[in-house]
Design a protein around this motif. Structure first.
Motif, PDB file in Angstrom:
ATOM      1  N   SER A  15       0.831  -1.205   0.000  1.00  0.00           N
ATOM      2  CA  SER A  15       0.000   0.000   0.000  1.00  0.00           C
ATOM      3  C   SER A  15       0.863   1.252   0.000  1.00  0.00           C
ATOM      4  CB  SER A  15      -0.920  -0.010   1.220  1.00  0.00           C
ATOM      5  OG  SER A  15      -1.733  -1.157   1.214  1.00  0.00           O
ATOM      6  N   HIS A  16       1.923   1.226   0.798  1.00  0.00           N
ATOM      7  CA  HIS A  16       2.810   2.386   0.872  1.00  0.00           C
ATOM      8  C   HIS A  16       3.505   2.633  -0.470  1.00  0.00           C
ATOM      9  CE1 HIS A  16       6.420   4.733   1.973  1.00  0.00           C
ATOM     10  NE2 HIS A  16       5.636   5.240   2.910  1.00  0.00           N
ATOM     11  N   ASP A  17       4.001   1.567  -1.103  1.00  0.00           N
ATOM     12  CA  ASP A  17       4.732   1.710  -2.363  1.00  0.00           C
ATOM     13  C   ASP A  17       3.821   2.082  -3.527  1.00  0.00           C
ATOM     14  OD1 ASP A  17       7.001   1.051  -0.985  1.00  0.00           O
ATOM     15  OD2 ASP A  17       7.023  -1.050  -1.631  1.00  0.00           O
ATOM     16  N   LEU A  18       2.544   1.735  -3.448  1.00  0.00           N
ATOM     17  CA  LEU A  18       1.614   2.047  -4.537  1.00  0.00           C
ATOM     18  C   LEU A  18       1.238   3.518  -4.577  1.00  0.00           C
ATOM     19  CD1 LEU A  18      -0.876  -0.967  -4.447  1.00  0.00           C
ATOM     20  CD2 LEU A  18       0.632  -0.327  -6.342  1.00  0.00           C
ATOM     21  N   GLN A  19       1.444   4.229  -3.490  1.00  0.00           N
ATOM     22  CA  GLN A  19       1.001   5.616  -3.445  1.00  0.00           C
ATOM     23  C   GLN A  19       1.778   6.516  -4.402  1.00  0.00           C
ATOM     24  OE1 GLN A  19      -0.630   7.185   0.510  1.00  0.00           O
ATOM     25  NE2 GLN A  19       0.977   5.779   1.150  1.00  0.00           N
ATOM     26  N   GLU A  20       3.077   6.282  -4.506  1.00  0.00           N
ATOM     27  CA  GLU A  20       3.888   7.161  -5.347  1.00  0.00           C
ATOM     28  C   GLU A  20       3.512   7.075  -6.825  1.00  0.00           C
ATOM     29  OE1 GLU A  20       6.170  10.126  -6.366  1.00  0.00           O
ATOM     30  OE2 GLU A  20       5.787   9.496  -4.292  1.00  0.00           O
ATOM     31  N   PRO A  21       3.461   5.875  -7.443  1.00  0.00           N
ATOM     32  CA  PRO A  21       3.036   5.827  -8.854  1.00  0.00           C
ATOM     33  C   PRO A  21       1.614   6.337  -9.056  1.00  0.00           C
ATOM     34  CG  PRO A  21       3.203   3.613  -7.937  1.00  0.00           C
ATOM     35  CD  PRO A  21       3.832   4.534  -6.952  1.00  0.00           C
ATOM     36  N   LEU A  22       0.761   6.138  -8.080  1.00  0.00           N
ATOM     37  CA  LEU A  22      -0.610   6.623  -8.214  1.00  0.00           C
ATOM     38  C   LEU A  22      -0.645   8.150  -8.218  1.00  0.00           C
ATOM     39  CD1 LEU A  22      -3.560   5.820  -8.405  1.00  0.00           C
ATOM     40  CD2 LEU A  22      -3.661   5.841  -5.911  1.00  0.00           C
ATOM     41  N   ARG A  23       0.178   8.760  -7.365  1.00  0.00           N
ATOM     42  CA  ARG A  23       0.257  10.224  -7.370  1.00  0.00           C
ATOM     43  C   ARG A  23       0.756  10.731  -8.715  1.00  0.00           C
ATOM     44  NH1 ARG A  23       1.630   9.809  -1.664  1.00  0.00           N
ATOM     45  NH2 ARG A  23       3.808   9.398  -2.195  1.00  0.00           N
ATOM     46  N   THR A  24       1.703  10.001  -9.305  1.00  0.00           N
ATOM     47  CA  THR A  24       2.233  10.387 -10.615  1.00  0.00           C
ATOM     48  C   THR A  24       1.146  10.327 -11.681  1.00  0.00           C
ATOM     49  OG1 THR A  24       4.429   9.559 -10.027  1.00  0.00           O
ATOM     50  CG2 THR A  24       3.964   9.859 -12.375  1.00  0.00           C
ATOM     51  N   ILE A  25       0.356   9.258 -11.673  1.00  0.00           N
ATOM     52  CA  ILE A  25      -0.730   9.121 -12.648  1.00  0.00           C
ATOM     53  C   ILE A  25      -1.745  10.240 -12.476  1.00  0.00           C
ATOM     54  CG2 ILE A  25      -2.655   7.660 -13.363  1.00  0.00           C
ATOM     55  CD1 ILE A  25      -0.968   5.238 -12.548  1.00  0.00           C
ATOM     56  N   ASN A  26      -2.088  10.523 -11.233  1.00  0.00           N
ATOM     57  CA  ASN A  26      -3.080  11.562 -10.958  1.00  0.00           C
ATOM     58  C   ASN A  26      -2.570  12.930 -11.395  1.00  0.00           C
ATOM     59  OD1 ASN A  26      -5.547  12.504  -9.996  1.00  0.00           O
ATOM     60  ND2 ASN A  26      -4.748  12.881  -7.947  1.00  0.00           N
ATOM     61  N   ALA A  27      -1.292  13.226 -11.095  1.00  0.00           N
ATOM     62  CA  ALA A  27      -0.722  14.519 -11.478  1.00  0.00           C
ATOM     63  C   ALA A  27      -0.646  14.645 -12.995  1.00  0.00           C
ATOM     64  CB  ALA A  27       0.667  14.667 -10.867  1.00  0.00           C
ATOM     65  N   THR A  28      -0.258  13.570 -13.670  1.00  0.00           N
ATOM     66  CA  THR A  28      -0.174  13.605 -15.139  1.00  0.00           C
ATOM     67  C   THR A  28      -1.546  13.837 -15.755  1.00  0.00           C
ATOM     68  OG1 THR A  28       1.705  12.085 -15.071  1.00  0.00           O
ATOM     69  CG2 THR A  28       0.567  12.325 -17.171  1.00  0.00           C
ATOM     70  N   THR A  29      -2.555  13.202 -15.200  1.00  0.00           N
ATOM     71  CA  THR A  29      -3.920  13.382 -15.704  1.00  0.00           C
ATOM     72  C   THR A  29      -4.360  14.836 -15.575  1.00  0.00           C
ATOM     73  OG1 THR A  29      -4.470  11.119 -15.061  1.00  0.00           O
ATOM     74  CG2 THR A  29      -6.298  12.608 -15.456  1.00  0.00           C
ATOM     75  N   GLN A  30      -4.041  15.444 -14.436  1.00  0.00           N
ATOM     76  CA  GLN A  30      -4.414  16.848 -14.235  1.00  0.00           C
ATOM     77  C   GLN A  30      -3.670  17.758 -15.197  1.00  0.00           C
ATOM     78  OE1 GLN A  30      -3.691  17.498 -10.066  1.00  0.00           O
ATOM     79  NE2 GLN A  30      -5.568  16.492  -9.414  1.00  0.00           N
ATOM     80  N   ILE A  31      -2.392  17.461 -15.463  1.00  0.00           N
ATOM     81  CA  ILE A  31      -1.613  18.269 -16.412  1.00  0.00           C
ATOM     82  C   ILE A  31      -2.203  18.166 -17.817  1.00  0.00           C
ATOM     83  CG2 ILE A  31       0.632  18.469 -17.559  1.00  0.00           C
ATOM     84  CD1 ILE A  31       1.910  17.613 -14.896  1.00  0.00           C
ATOM     85  N   LEU A  32      -2.544  16.961 -18.231  1.00  0.00           N
ATOM     86  CA  LEU A  32      -3.148  16.773 -19.558  1.00  0.00           C
ATOM     87  C   LEU A  32      -4.473  17.532 -19.661  1.00  0.00           C
ATOM     88  CD1 LEU A  32      -2.519  12.965 -20.238  1.00  0.00           C
ATOM     89  CD2 LEU A  32      -1.552  14.912 -21.500  1.00  0.00           C
ATOM     90  N   THR A  33      -5.255  17.481 -18.586  1.00  0.00           N
ATOM     91  CA  THR A  33      -6.539  18.186 -18.594  1.00  0.00           C
ATOM     92  C   THR A  33      -6.330  19.687 -18.731  1.00  0.00           C
ATOM     93  OG1 THR A  33      -7.533  16.472 -17.205  1.00  0.00           O
ATOM     94  CG2 THR A  33      -8.657  18.587 -17.298  1.00  0.00           C
ATOM     95  N   ASP A  34      -5.341  20.240 -18.015  1.00  0.00           N
ATOM     96  CA  ASP A  34      -5.085  21.679 -18.065  1.00  0.00           C
ATOM     97  C   ASP A  34      -4.532  22.111 -19.422  1.00  0.00           C
ATOM     98  OD1 ASP A  34      -5.954  21.816 -15.466  1.00  0.00           O
ATOM     99  OD2 ASP A  34      -3.933  21.751 -14.590  1.00  0.00           O
ATOM    100  N   ARG A  35      -3.656  21.273 -20.006  1.00  0.00           N
ATOM    101  CA  ARG A  35      -2.972  21.689 -21.240  1.00  0.00           C
ATOM    102  C   ARG A  35      -3.810  21.479 -22.494  1.00  0.00           C
ATOM    103  NH1 ARG A  35       3.336  19.585 -20.594  1.00  0.00           N
ATOM    104  NH2 ARG A  35       3.893  20.978 -18.835  1.00  0.00           N
ATOM    105  N   VAL A  36      -4.411  20.329 -22.603  1.00  0.00           N
ATOM    106  CA  VAL A  36      -5.083  20.006 -23.871  1.00  0.00           C
ATOM    107  C   VAL A  36      -6.547  19.634 -23.681  1.00  0.00           C
ATOM    108  CG1 VAL A  36      -2.915  19.226 -24.892  1.00  0.00           C
ATOM    109  CG2 VAL A  36      -4.396  17.577 -23.749  1.00  0.00           C
ATOM    110  N   GLY A  37      -7.045  19.757 -22.471  1.00  0.00           N
ATOM    111  CA  GLY A  37      -8.419  19.337 -22.216  1.00  0.00           C
ATOM    112  C   GLY A  37      -9.425  20.050 -23.093  1.00  0.00           C
ATOM    113  N   ALA A  38      -9.229  21.360 -23.298  1.00  0.00           N
ATOM    114  CA  ALA A  38     -10.182  22.137 -24.095  1.00  0.00           C
ATOM    115  C   ALA A  38     -10.155  21.751 -25.568  1.00  0.00           C
ATOM    116  CB  ALA A  38      -9.901  23.624 -23.933  1.00  0.00           C
TER     117      ALA A  38
END
Length: 318
Positions: A110-133
């Motif tokens: 559970s502890h080790d899964l948090q870091e890659p999950l944060r990366t996926i979540n942050a990348t998703t937010q970046i994609l939404t901000d940059r090209v979402g529109a």
């Protein structure tokens, strides 16, 4: 030879036989809880032991050699019983070790899964901000679903982390159980206000346990009572305690939708979900059960569909 067998539930079992008929010697046997048989010659028949022992007269012919064989059988039985107990103890130790290993694995994973999950979540937010529109509506919806899945996974991982730590290294002390209820009520204050839930607390006893762990018990039960409320009905929760058959039983009752009778047994399992339309990790009651067991208690549920649910548990004194 006439033999009197004395059967008892425990303690030292004595058979004292004394008799002489037509000049024939009769054997007197003393059987103890250690399984040792001692033979001796004696005179008159007498039975010595508590009145509740049952005496059964059996006719048999014993020789000195048979008495010795009987003693050897007792010794062999004791050896077999000792080996069996040793195997059971070893199996129990192995099971405890396996559980501890699984808990450590769950915590580490559970502890080790948090870091890659944060990366996926942050990348998703970046994609939404940059090209979402610039994306088509259906593609934008995919990003929204991905972000929601990340949030859901974070909740599950946090639940696994908490579950893996539940019931371990508890710092116990004697305190009034109301302290844990107050802490739980404060933690749930926002949800209580939002839903208009009424929380009533009766007289609670002084207990020996972990105030923080028992706060988690009440917090999970209060949260469940709110989540599983009936549509159109203001949630009401009652926490109290009463003596039943010589032990103090703590209850958390609500007026929610209730649990189907055929599913009461599975609600204590990890990831069990009684209703698909209610959000959650399915770990709440599993944590409650683990904490109660760690306090030497037991727990059970009484529920009626459309009426409500009452979760009840006891706590040990040590």
């Amino acid at each position: 030879m006439a033999v009197v067998l004395l059967a008892a539930t425990g303690g030292l079992v004595r058979m004292h036989l004394q008799r002489r008929i037509a000049g024939l010697p009769w054997m007197a046997a003393l059987l103890g809880s250690n399984g040792i048989a001692v033979a001796a010659q004696a005179a008159d028949l007498a039975v010595v032991g508590p009145a509740e022992w049952t005496a059964v007269v059996v006719t048999a012919a014993f020789s000195a050699g048979m008495i010795v064989a009987l003693r050897q059988d007792f010794i062999r039985l004791r050896a077999v019983a000792g080996e069996h107990e040793a195997r059971l103890a070893a199996q129990a130790a192995e099971s405890a070790q396996a559980v501890a290993d699984m808990e450590r694995f769950a915590y580490a994973a559970s502890h080790d899964l948090q870091e890659p999950l944060r990366t996926i979540n942050a990348t998703t937010q970046i994609l939404t901000d940059r090209v979402g529109a610039q994306l088509r509506p259906e593609d934008q919806q995919l990003l929204v679903r991905l972000e929601r899945a990340c949030v859901r996974m974070q909740v599950l991982i946090q639940g696994l982390l908490e579950f893996s730590r539940t019931g371990r290294n508890l710092e116990k002390q004697r305190f009034n159980l109301e302290c844990s209820v107050i802490d739980a009520r404060n933690a749930c204050a926002a949800r209580l206000r939002e839903t208009g839930t009424t929380l009533t607390v009766g007289d609670l006893p002084e207990v020996y346990g972990s105030q923080a762990a028992l706060e988690s018990v009440f917090r999970n039960l209060i949260t469940n009572a709110i989540k599983y409320g009936r549509p159109g009905v203001v949630p009401a929760i009652l926490i109290d305690a009463e003596w039943e058959e010589g032990e103090r039983v703590i209850s958390v009752a609500d007026n929610g939708r209730g649990i189907p009778g055929d599913r009461l047994g599975e609600v204590w399992e990890a990831f069990a979900r009684v209703a698909a339309d209610v959000k959650g990790t399915g770990l709440g009651l599993a944590m409650v059960r683990r904490i109660v067991l760690a306090h030497g208690g037991r727990c059970w549920i009484e529920s009626r569909e459309g009426v409500g649910t009452r979760v009840r548990f006891t706590l040990g004194d040590r």
